[in-house]
Design a protein around this motif. Structure first.
Motif, mmCIF file in Angstrom:
data_model
loop_
_atom_site.group_PDB
_atom_site.id
_atom_site.type_symbol
_atom_site.label_atom_id
_atom_site.label_comp_id
_atom_site.label_asym_id
_atom_site.label_seq_id
_atom_site.Cartn_x
_atom_site.Cartn_y
_atom_site.Cartn_z
ATOM 1 N N ILE A 63 24.309 23.630 58.945
ATOM 2 C CA ILE A 63 25.447 23.305 59.451
ATOM 3 C C ILE A 63 25.380 23.476 61.125
ATOM 4 O O ILE A 63 25.634 22.546 61.843
ATOM 5 C CB ILE A 63 26.706 24.074 58.937
ATOM 6 C CG1 ILE A 63 27.176 23.919 57.631
ATOM 7 C CG2 ILE A 63 27.856 23.832 59.842
ATOM 8 C CD1 ILE A 63 28.245 24.853 56.955
ATOM 9 N N ASN B 153 24.599 13.845 60.823
ATOM 10 C CA ASN B 153 24.981 13.230 59.788
ATOM 11 C C ASN B 153 25.663 12.043 60.193
ATOM 12 O O ASN B 153 25.557 10.843 59.631
ATOM 13 C CB ASN B 153 26.157 14.013 59.025
ATOM 14 C CG ASN B 153 26.527 13.468 57.662
ATOM 15 O OD1 ASN B 153 27.241 12.592 57.537
ATOM 16 N ND2 ASN B 153 25.585 13.928 56.557
ATOM 17 N N ILE B 154 26.506 11.991 61.262
ATOM 18 C CA ILE B 154 27.107 10.759 61.989
ATOM 19 C C ILE B 154 26.031 9.670 62.365
ATOM 20 O O ILE B 154 26.428 8.630 62.147
ATOM 21 C CB ILE B 154 28.241 11.097 63.129
ATOM 22 C CG1 ILE B 154 29.248 11.965 62.135
ATOM 23 C CG2 ILE B 154 28.506 10.008 63.764
ATOM 24 C CD1 ILE B 154 30.224 12.747 63.431
ATOM 25 N N ASP C 200 23.160 19.427 65.503
ATOM 26 C CA ASP C 200 23.830 20.226 64.486
ATOM 27 C C ASP C 200 24.090 18.996 63.153
ATOM 28 O O ASP C 200 23.706 18.136 63.194
ATOM 29 C CB ASP C 200 25.092 20.970 64.925
ATOM 30 C CG ASP C 200 26.058 19.904 65.413
ATOM 31 O OD1 ASP C 200 26.236 18.503 65.120
ATOM 32 O OD2 ASP C 200 26.813 20.420 66.357
ATOM 33 N N ILE C 201 24.766 19.580 62.236
ATOM 34 C CA ILE C 201 24.979 18.666 61.013
ATOM 35 C C ILE C 201 25.773 17.578 61.356
ATOM 36 O O ILE C 201 25.686 16.438 60.914
ATOM 37 C CB ILE C 201 25.501 19.471 59.924
ATOM 38 C CG1 ILE C 201 25.335 18.723 58.401
ATOM 39 C CG2 ILE C 201 26.753 19.875 60.048
ATOM 40 C CD1 ILE C 201 25.426 19.418 57.251
ATOM 41 N N GLU C 202 27.053 17.823 62.241
ATOM 42 C CA GLU C 202 27.805 16.713 62.488
ATOM 43 C C GLU C 202 26.980 15.548 63.228
ATOM 44 O O GLU C 202 27.277 14.317 62.824
ATOM 45 C CB GLU C 202 29.073 17.139 63.352
ATOM 46 C CG GLU C 202 30.037 17.778 62.535
ATOM 47 C CD GLU C 202 30.136 19.448 62.634
ATOM 48 O OE1 GLU C 202 28.993 19.919 63.364
ATOM 49 O OE2 GLU C 202 31.192 19.711 62.198
ATOM 50 N N ALA C 203 26.484 15.979 64.459
ATOM 51 C CA ALA C 203 25.848 14.878 65.098
ATOM 52 C C ALA C 203 24.829 14.124 64.118
ATOM 53 O O ALA C 203 24.733 12.893 64.221
ATOM 54 C CB ALA C 203 25.064 15.407 66.331
#
Lengths: 310, 310
Positions: A146, A250-251, A245-248
């Motif tokens: 994460i 994954n997006i 991080d995971i958001e950047a």
């Protein structure tokens, strides 16, 4: 150099077919891609799940699963445990997710007594073939960790390097992505990126070039890097993109797949065996190449020089 | 509905030409795009900068800048201060960045005595025309706010809604992006996304639909949303993508532009007047449409129903 996903087939030619433990295999898309890998002689699937449903689905889709072992288990979590145990006891080389939540599968993998833990960090790495980039792009980690700290980012990079080594990339170029190309105390990801660059320079992370902080355009576009007057081996020519991080992460990878029409595959490394955890929404092509990738990784010698596969 | 960037021209037809204060205008790309906007009769540029260099560049590139006011100022920071003051005193409607760091320009804008501050949060919004999406996509904020909290995310959405209103989008669909579509206490962005959804439902953020947490694929691809059985007005059909932080937003929009071949433009809103802060690496098309967007925004009535422009 490998520039297209379909060249992954070449990576496993010459290897004996690996054994794939499929957790909760009673799902049509999963069966379809497993059957394709089996038909080519690349893998020997062991299907764990609702046997009646597996047979019915295979019949319905006219899939030949006659050469595959089936272990009957109706409980989904138990399917994951059996699959993990097969890998833990060297009876399977690759673990594949079927009709089960990724988190449930990972829980079974991480159980200490199943023998899949290695003491290394597990991370996801995706491989992307994009029309407007002249080589394959490896992106990590948009799937597992994460908010990795510096130590974990080092592990994530090392996991990615195993994959690029498999692809025959000599000293891959790693871009530590952030929103900017300058170090900014208000953005911790830029500090990690600077530290990672220096660690590579000092030999603390061997066999690669790392540069960061780099914004996405600086990382993959030479003109953008030149506009910013960035002097770097990596800028504009990255092989591996390390997401902050995971958001950047994954997006980014989903934008590449769903808006950039990238062809893709990916695996989770860091456990005893590679894991294939493609989602339902991913194409059957992505599932197919992800399995080949996992089989190829399983054929690599591990850290101690021993082969993972018997 | 506006589906292509070039339809932005229609948004400013009928408006009288807005005045554009260009800070540090002595740069060839900037002059070129300003001249294009001027030639079409959309804007009246005021060039602030190194006058000799401006005249030499215009001569060299055969640009007609005869109708533009030039304010001679050799100091770059002073150029920004003059441009900001022009906007603050209603002598310009739009502020445009020339040969100056964005951070230096913003510093001049945020100086209290220049009259550009509104008490609202400033944020960046980009507009993207992507081959594989059937409408324009608005992405915010990959440019200004590093790690916005919930309150700031509300402001960022409200700023974006002004832009979608300009485009005539009735009740735009806002996707609060994260890495997953489920609420996860270990991922704060998913908690913010859930809160924003509820705030929209309760009327705390009016005139839009908000849903989140949504992963990128769920937000913009109907099949992916259906695979996850997400029941939502927004999923698969988002107009506005709210990034969880600046890294995710910036990496996303640069991937769209540099790998997804998206056509793009963008502005910063929240100050008294729209700011155009395109970078050198951006195409002249992006600069051109960003200026038109800013001019169109400046033509909108503000919160109190008064026109921003005289």
């Amino acid at each position: 150099m490998i520039k297209r996903l379909d060249q992954i087939e070449g990576l496993i030619s010459g290897l004996k077919p690996g054994r794939i433990a499929v957790a909760a295999a009673h799902e049509s898309y999963v069966l379809q891609s497993v059957a394709a890998v089996h038909a080519k002689g690349y893998g020997l699937p062991v299907l764990i799940g609702d046997k009646e449903k597996i047979l019915a689905l295979a019949d319905e889709m006219a899939l030949d699963i006659s050469g595959m072992a089936i272990i009957k288990e109706l409980d989904t979590l138990r399917c994951a445990e059996i699959a993990a145990s097969l890998v833990g006891s060297d009876e399977a080389d690759v673990l594949m997710k079927g009709q089960i939540q990724t988190s449930d599968l990972l829980k079974a993998v991480l159980e200490r007594d199943r023998g899949l833990r290695t003491g290394r960090l597990m991370s996801h790495i995706g491989v992307y073939e994009i029309g407007h980039y002249d080589k394959l792009l490896f992106v990590t980690d948009g799937g597992i960790n994460i908010a990795p700290d510096l130590r974990q980012k080092v592990e994530i990079i090392k996991n990615a390097l195993k994959l690029t080594r498999l692809f025959g990339i000599d000293r891959p170029k790693v871009a530590a992505l952030t929103a900017v190309e300058t170090v900014n105390p208000a953005m911790p990801s830029t500090l990690d990126a600077a530290a990672l660059s220096k660690m590579a320079q000092r030999g603390q992370i061997p066999d690669c070039e790392i540069d960061g902080p780099l914004a996405m355009d600086n990382a993959i576009n030479r003109v953008a890097a030149e506009h910013k007057q960035i002097i770097s081996e990596v800028a504009g020519d990255a092989d591996i993109l390390l997401a902050p991080d995971i958001e950047a992460g994954n997006i980014l990878v989903k934008a590449l797949i769903f808006l950039g029409q990238a062809r893709s595959c990916g695996i989770i490394t860091g456990a005893k065996a590679p894991l294939v955890v493609t989602s339902r929404a991913e194409s059957s092509e992505a599932k197919y190449y992800s399995m080949l990738l996992a089989l190829a990784m399983a054929g690599l010698p591990d850290e101690d020089g021993k082969g993972i596969r018997s």
